[in-house]
Design an enzyme around this catalytic site. Structure first.
Site, PDB file in Angstrom:
ATOM      1  N   ASP A  65     -79.643  11.601 -39.276  1.00 28.76           N
ATOM      2  CA  ASP A  65     -79.422  11.807 -40.710  1.00 28.76           C
ATOM      3  C   ASP A  65     -77.966  12.233 -40.866  1.00 28.76           C
ATOM      4  OD1 ASP A  65     -79.214  12.719 -43.287  1.00 28.76           O
ATOM      5  OD2 ASP A  65     -80.926  14.091 -43.193  1.00 28.76           O
ATOM      6  N   LYS A  68     -72.992  12.323 -51.166  1.00 32.16           N
ATOM      7  CA  LYS A  68     -72.074  13.375 -50.727  1.00 32.16           C
ATOM      8  C   LYS A  68     -70.715  12.773 -50.366  1.00 32.16           C
ATOM      9  CE  LYS A  68     -76.217  15.502 -49.286  1.00 32.16           C
ATOM     10  NZ  LYS A  68     -76.360  16.534 -50.305  1.00 32.16           N
ATOM     11  N   TRP A 109     -83.094  20.255 -43.493  1.00 37.14           N
ATOM     12  CA  TRP A 109     -83.336  18.801 -43.576  1.00 37.14           C
ATOM     13  C   TRP A 109     -84.000  18.283 -42.322  1.00 37.14           C
ATOM     14  CZ3 TRP A 109     -83.569  17.726 -48.337  1.00 37.14           C
ATOM     15  CH2 TRP A 109     -82.726  18.371 -49.243  1.00 37.14           C
TER      16      TRP A 109
END
Ligand code: PLP
Length: 362
Positions: free
Chosen positions: A173, A197, A104
């Site tokens: 993030d 999540k 990511w």
């Protein structure tokens, strides 16, 4: 096909607290006496106004943040933030530091570069296949911001503490560990998290941004890619992801009122992950892949001796009502995602199964 509930170890979309799902179910057809479903009411209504304001207020209370931060809800997932951040905060002639800790972060770096923005990779753990979080990083004091990925969902690593940046705003993030532990928000200029999540369903991305970061945003950006559009209208310039924001609000309520805040949540998360890692470390059948000191308390990644055995492990686990244990397709292996909503009971059931599987196949 199964007609019963299973323990859900998916990486995202992931398990939500049962109480929240039940609450949604109970009120689904008639939200707050409106005679309409939450999916049917106007985002301009008092009902939705109360929902979004409560979600903002709970976020601020849970993370202990003041009025110098704004809490926004966007669509486009965490992935849209990969381009919005450099578009909004990285002017021509400026450079930003990024730490590359796996998939990511790598995507965030590539996205900034694809717009011809100047990005310096200040540190990377690519040399050992991203199994650790780099330490002792020296950042460019002139960097516009420092970007990190707080928890690496795929590789199963997590920053144990955040790096010191000597005043340069941190941008993080936090898609896979937001609200899993308390932290000091002061060094952060912006935090973003796809909800799916730890705090809700997919389709909504939480952005927490420091007011002063909003001042220098270029005014020639497309409307929907400018953070000021969302900040000026309480995330309701256009139709927000109403159902997603509503679910986030309920998850935050659960965190505050049922769990009792992020200190309590962090202790539960540490206990769950601690049990799993202790078991893995004591086993010669399973092997944890992330380095101690960098291990994620959210995504526990591990390997068995052979891919064939891993495949059987995942299949048999599912037959025992333990779902979502396959590692990400890019890395293989196994992964137990144990976000906030995963109970200790689920972890203990998984451990019992792992013990049996090892005894039968070791
Ligand atoms: C850490 C992290 N960042 C970003 C993403 C991408 O999120 P989205 O699908 O919301 O764009 C994910 C998704 O799994 C992730 O785990």
């Amino acid at each position: 096909m199964t007609s019963k509930w299973i323990h859900n170890f998916n990486a995202g979309p992931a398990a939500l607290p049962l109480e929240v799902l039940e609450d949604i179910q109970t009120h689904f057809l008639n939200y707050g006496g409106s005679g309409m479903s939450i999916t049917e009411i106007s985002h301009r209504s008092k009902w939705f106004d109360d929902i979004i304001n409560d979600a903002v207020a709970r976020t601020k209370r849970l993370l202990n943040i003041g009025d110098d931060f704004r809490v926004l809800f966007l669509q486009g997932g965490a992935s849209l933030q990969f381009c919005m951040i450099p578009m909004n905060f990285l002017a021509d002639g400026q450079s930003a530091d990024y730490v590359d800790t796996g998939t990511w972060s790598t995507k965030a770096i590539k996205e900034a570069q694809s717009m011809n923005k100047t990005v310096r990779v200040a540190a990377s753990s690519a040399d050992r296949n991203y199994i650790y979080i780099p330490g002792d990083i020296s950042f460019d004091p002139a960097a516009a911001y420092v970007h990190i990925t707080s928890n690496n969902t795929i590789k199963g690593t997590q920053w144990p503490q955040y790096p010191a940046t000597s005043g340069t705003p941190l941008v993080a993030d936090m898609s896979s560990d937001i609200m899993s532990r308390p932290f000091d928000v002061a060094p952060f200029g912006l935090i973003y998290a796809g909800a799916q999540k730890n705090i809700g369903p997919s389709g909504v991305c939480m952005v927490i941004v420091r007011e002063d970061m909003l001042k220098n945003i270029p005014d020639n950006l497309p409307t929907m890619l400018n953070y000021n559009t969302y900040a000026a209208k309480n995330s309701m310039y256009n139709t927000p992801p109403c159902f997603g924001v509503y679910t986030v609000q309920l998850v935050l309520k659960w965190l505050e009122e049922t769990i009792g805040g992020l200190d309590k949540m962090a202790a539960i998360n540490a206990a769950k992950a601690g049990k799993l890692y202790a078991f893995l470390d004591a086993s010669d059948f399973y092997r944890a892949t992330a380095e101690p000191g960098s291990r994620s308390l959210m995504n526990v990644t591990f390997r068995l001796a052979a891919e064939e055995l891993e495949k059987r492990f995942v299949e048999e686990a599912l037959a025992h009502d333990l779902g979502g244990l396959k590692g990400h397709r890019s890395v293989g292996g196994c992964r137990a995602s144990i976000y906030n909503a995963t109970t200790m009971e689920a972890v203990e059931t998984l451990l019992d199964f792992m013990q049996d599987f090892a005894a039968k196949n070791g």
